[in-house]
Design an enzyme around this catalytic site. Structure first.
Site, mmCIF file in Angstrom:
data_model
loop_
_atom_site.group_PDB
_atom_site.id
_atom_site.type_symbol
_atom_site.label_atom_id
_atom_site.label_comp_id
_atom_site.label_asym_id
_atom_site.label_seq_id
_atom_site.Cartn_x
_atom_site.Cartn_y
_atom_site.Cartn_z
ATOM 1 N N TYR A 192 0.861 -1.188 0.000
ATOM 2 C CA TYR A 192 0.000 0.000 0.000
ATOM 3 C C TYR A 192 0.900 1.242 0.000
ATOM 4 O O TYR A 192 1.608 1.506 0.951
ATOM 5 C CB TYR A 192 -0.938 0.038 1.215
ATOM 6 C CG TYR A 192 -1.921 -1.102 1.333
ATOM 7 C CD1 TYR A 192 -2.292 -1.870 0.232
ATOM 8 C CD2 TYR A 192 -2.502 -1.409 2.563
ATOM 9 C CE1 TYR A 192 -3.195 -2.917 0.351
ATOM 10 C CE2 TYR A 192 -3.420 -2.456 2.683
ATOM 11 C CZ TYR A 192 -3.753 -3.202 1.580
ATOM 12 O OH TYR A 192 -4.645 -4.235 1.711
ATOM 13 N N HIS A 194 -0.151 -11.990 0.958
ATOM 14 C CA HIS A 194 -1.125 -11.184 0.218
ATOM 15 C C HIS A 194 -1.703 -11.971 -0.960
ATOM 16 O O HIS A 194 -2.903 -11.919 -1.222
ATOM 17 C CB HIS A 194 -0.431 -9.910 -0.281
ATOM 18 C CG HIS A 194 -1.302 -8.699 -0.260
ATOM 19 N ND1 HIS A 194 -0.805 -7.432 -0.157
ATOM 20 C CD2 HIS A 194 -2.645 -8.547 -0.352
ATOM 21 C CE1 HIS A 194 -1.803 -6.557 -0.191
ATOM 22 N NE2 HIS A 194 -2.927 -7.210 -0.294
ATOM 23 N N PRO A 228 -15.704 -4.280 3.910
ATOM 24 C CA PRO A 228 -17.005 -4.549 4.532
ATOM 25 C C PRO A 228 -18.053 -3.490 4.232
ATOM 26 O O PRO A 228 -19.240 -3.727 4.459
ATOM 27 C CB PRO A 228 -16.671 -4.585 6.034
ATOM 28 C CG PRO A 228 -15.490 -3.671 6.160
ATOM 29 C CD PRO A 228 -14.681 -3.883 4.898
ATOM 30 N N LEU A 229 -17.599 -2.335 3.719
ATOM 31 C CA LEU A 229 -18.553 -1.274 3.362
ATOM 32 C C LEU A 229 -18.783 -1.224 1.856
ATOM 33 O O LEU A 229 -19.296 -0.226 1.330
ATOM 34 C CB LEU A 229 -18.036 0.086 3.857
ATOM 35 C CG LEU A 229 -17.941 0.224 5.381
ATOM 36 C CD1 LEU A 229 -17.235 1.519 5.760
ATOM 37 C CD2 LEU A 229 -19.339 0.168 6.005
ATOM 38 N N GLY A 230 -18.394 -2.296 1.152
ATOM 39 C CA GLY A 230 -18.582 -2.290 -0.303
ATOM 40 C C GLY A 230 -17.876 -1.099 -0.930
ATOM 41 O O GLY A 230 -18.479 -0.374 -1.723
ATOM 42 N N GLY A 259 -17.251 1.649 0.235
ATOM 43 C CA GLY A 259 -17.913 2.902 0.613
ATOM 44 C C GLY A 259 -19.358 2.988 0.175
ATOM 45 O O GLY A 259 -20.137 3.757 0.728
ATOM 46 N N PHE A 260 -19.765 2.175 -0.812
ATOM 47 C CA PHE A 260 -21.127 2.283 -1.362
ATOM 48 C C PHE A 260 -22.192 2.078 -0.282
ATOM 49 O O PHE A 260 -23.205 2.789 -0.241
ATOM 50 C CB PHE A 260 -21.334 1.264 -2.490
ATOM 51 C CG PHE A 260 -22.726 1.315 -3.073
ATOM 52 C CD1 PHE A 260 -23.044 2.276 -4.019
ATOM 53 C CD2 PHE A 260 -23.716 0.436 -2.645
ATOM 54 C CE1 PHE A 260 -24.338 2.360 -4.529
ATOM 55 C CE2 PHE A 260 -25.004 0.516 -3.147
ATOM 56 C CZ PHE A 260 -25.321 1.484 -4.091
HETATM 57 N N1 LIG Z 1 -6.090 -8.463 1.359
HETATM 58 C C1 LIG Z 1 -6.506 -7.765 0.326
HETATM 59 O O1 LIG Z 1 -6.179 -8.083 -0.828
HETATM 60 C C2 LIG Z 1 -7.385 -6.580 0.552
HETATM 61 C C3 LIG Z 1 -8.092 -6.007 -0.516
HETATM 62 C C4 LIG Z 1 -8.887 -4.903 -0.256
HETATM 63 C C5 LIG Z 1 -8.987 -4.417 1.025
HETATM 64 N N2 LIG Z 1 -8.286 -4.997 2.038
HETATM 65 C C6 LIG Z 1 -8.348 -4.484 3.435
HETATM 66 O O2 LIG Z 1 -9.694 -4.212 3.759
HETATM 67 C C7 LIG Z 1 -9.803 -2.872 4.220
HETATM 68 C C8 LIG Z 1 -11.166 -2.326 3.883
HETATM 69 O O3 LIG Z 1 -11.392 -2.335 2.476
HETATM 70 P P1 LIG Z 1 -11.586 -0.992 1.658
HETATM 71 O O4 LIG Z 1 -10.992 0.105 2.453
HETATM 72 O O5 LIG Z 1 -11.112 -1.224 0.281
HETATM 73 O O6 LIG Z 1 -13.161 -0.884 1.529
HETATM 74 P P2 LIG Z 1 -14.355 -0.513 2.546
HETATM 75 O O7 LIG Z 1 -13.883 -0.587 3.950
HETATM 76 O O8 LIG Z 1 -15.503 -1.320 2.125
HETATM 77 O O9 LIG Z 1 -14.668 1.000 2.132
HETATM 78 C C9 LIG Z 1 -13.702 2.009 2.226
HETATM 79 C C10 LIG Z 1 -14.308 3.285 1.672
HETATM 80 O O10 LIG Z 1 -15.436 3.652 2.460
HETATM 81 C C11 LIG Z 1 -15.327 4.977 2.916
HETATM 82 N N3 LIG Z 1 -15.854 4.979 4.303
HETATM 83 C C12 LIG Z 1 -15.330 4.364 5.392
HETATM 84 N N4 LIG Z 1 -16.136 4.522 6.453
HETATM 85 C C13 LIG Z 1 -17.182 5.260 6.047
HETATM 86 C C14 LIG Z 1 -18.347 5.752 6.701
HETATM 87 N N5 LIG Z 1 -18.602 5.492 7.987
HETATM 88 N N6 LIG Z 1 -19.217 6.503 5.982
HETATM 89 C C15 LIG Z 1 -18.986 6.767 4.670
HETATM 90 N N7 LIG Z 1 -17.910 6.291 3.977
HETATM 91 C C16 LIG Z 1 -17.008 5.557 4.674
HETATM 92 C C17 LIG Z 1 -13.855 5.324 2.849
HETATM 93 O O11 LIG Z 1 -13.714 6.699 2.579
HETATM 94 P P3 LIG Z 1 -12.353 7.523 2.827
HETATM 95 O O12 LIG Z 1 -11.301 6.792 2.035
HETATM 96 O O13 LIG Z 1 -12.669 8.841 2.248
HETATM 97 O O14 LIG Z 1 -12.087 7.529 4.263
HETATM 98 C C18 LIG Z 1 -13.357 4.456 1.705
HETATM 99 O O15 LIG Z 1 -13.517 5.156 0.498
HETATM 100 C C19 LIG Z 1 -8.640 -2.139 3.520
HETATM 101 O O16 LIG Z 1 -8.332 -0.936 4.152
HETATM 102 C C20 LIG Z 1 -7.560 -3.191 3.605
HETATM 103 O O17 LIG Z 1 -6.992 -3.150 4.900
HETATM 104 C C21 LIG Z 1 -7.505 -6.071 1.801
#
Ligand SMILES: NC(=O)c1ccc[n+]([C@@H]2O[C@H](COP(=O)([O-])OP(=O)(O)OC[C@H]3O[C@@H](n4cnc5c(N)ncnc54)[C@H](OP(=O)(O)O)[C@@H]3O)[C@@H](O)[C@H]2O)c1
Length: 334
Positions: free
Chosen positions: A58, A124, A223-225, A227-228
């Site tokens: 990252y 990874h 887990p938040l799709g 952000g969607f």
């Molecule tokens: N192992 C892997 O290959 C892999 C792949 C993907 C993800 N991951 C891990 O999973 C974690 C989570 O996945 P992700 O970050 O891609 O997706 P996510 O948690 O589903 O969504 C993140 C997005 O949601 C927004 N957000 C967070 N909280 C919010 C809230 N309460 N209200 C409105 N919007 C909100 C964030 O905005 P902002 O950015 O503007 O804060 C960001 O754009 C990553 O950080 C990473 O550690 C691992």
């Protein structure tokens, strides 16, 4: 915050973790503000979050540096989870599971994170050129010499390997159940990380049951799709070119509009509990099993607090049935 146990090494973490990826990667990475990210990490820790999920790729590397800075005075409050095995190239990321590389990657992650030990070290992606036993064996040695406390693998799909505007596949695929079994023969798998959310439920078919049956922890990525599911993204607003959602089939204006009923449903349930749609989405993930820990990603203090608050939300059977009856998400990578 409620505590949950992560797998074989029986390590305890706060039920909701923090995904640090958006602070340096995947979401408008070129416009990051390090100070606000530091505040987000501290807000999460103040709210009872302990698990911070990062990876060497990252940034690359800057996310681990940031986590290291954030934990300078607070290392004992955190459970640090990082990853090795992916190298960022011009067009694609490529896998490297060679034992020598794994050993060097661990040493450099320890330095960037300013710590003596990594709580959870994850592979990874599996390198198709290297027998998994060799990679996993090298990771197990890191536990025996005290650099790492426990091991995990990521089972996230090939689409996550695309870099920037590059198209095409890298040939790197998600870890399979048979590979997980092979890893278990060499050294206990403490945790599997895979996508799980209200709109991406594939892990419920076989992966999560496999983990639950063996006491292996499950870290729910995205887990938040992306952000969607928070309901804060408007169809048609568009994304910066360096935001993964600019190329994500579920984030075209058309698909976002078509998938709105999912957000409407989460909002309706949230209103009954005084909770946001994001908190309902996270509570749904938490309800999937005692070993499940979501790692919602954010670089914003207020969302880090809001997401941590989801640990207090208990969905009723009626809420769960309502979520199960929501329409299937439209828009797929395949
Ligand atoms: N192992 C892997 O290959 C892999 C792949 C993907 C993800 N991951 C891990 O999973 C974690 C989570 O996945 P992700 O970050 O891609 O997706 P996510 O948690 O589903 O969504 C993140 C997005 O949601 C927004 N957000 C967070 N909280 C919010 C809230 N309460 N209200 C409105 N919007 C909100 C964030 O905005 P902002 O950015 O503007 O804060 C960001 O754009 C990553 O950080 C990473 O550690 C691992």
């Amino acid at each position: 915050m409620e505590r949950r146990t992560i797998g074989a090494a029986a390590l305890e973490v706060g039920a909701v973790g923090l995904g640090c990826m958006p602070m340096s990667w995947a979401y408008t990475a070129s416009r990051q503000d390090g100070e606000s990210s530091l505040r987000a990490v501290h807000a999460a820790l103040d709210s009872g979050v302990t698990l911070l999920d990062t990876a060497d790729m990252y940034g690359p590397f800057t996310n681990e540096l940031l986590v290291g800075r954030a934990l300078k005075e607070r290392r004992s409050e955190a459970f640090v989870s990082t990853k090795c095995g992916l190298l960022v190239g011009e067009q694609h990321v490529v896998a490297n599971g060679r034992p020598g590389y794994v050993r060097r990657a661990c040493d450099t992650s320890l330095r960037r994170l300013q710590t003596d030990v990594i709580d959870l070290y994850q592979l990874h992606r599996v390198d198709p050129e290297v027998p998994l036993e060799e990679t996993w064996g090298a990771m197990a040695e890191l536990v025996s010499v005290g650099k790492v406390r426990s091991l995990g693998l990521c089972a996230v799909g090939a689409r996550a390997n695309r870099r920037g505007g590059a198209s095409g596949r890298t040939g790197i695929h998600s870890v399979t159940l048979s590979q997980l079994r092979r890893a278990q023969q060499v050294f206990p798998v403490s945790c599997v990380q895979a996508e799980l959310s209200v709109w991406s439920t594939e892990a419920l078919d076989a992966l999560l049951p496999w983990c639950s049956a063996r006491g292996v922890g499950f870290m729910a990525a995205m887990p938040l799709g992306n952000g969607f599911l928070s309901g804060t993204l408007r169809p048609g607003e568009g994304f910066e070119p360096d935001d993964v959602r600019a190329r994500h089939p579920r984030f075209t204006a058309e698909m976002m509009a078509a998938n709105q009923p999912i957000v409407v449903g989460l909002r309706r349930i949230g209103e009954r509990h005084g909770a946001t749609p994001a908190q309902v989405a996270l509570a749904w993930v938490l309800a999937q099993g005692a070993g499940v820990v979501p790692v919602p990603g954010t670089k914003r203090e207020h969302w880090a607090r809001e997401n941590a608050g989801a640990a207090e939300l208990r969905l009723t059977d009626e809420d769960m049935a309502e979520i199960a009856a929501l329409p299937q998400a439209l828009g797929s990578w395949d």
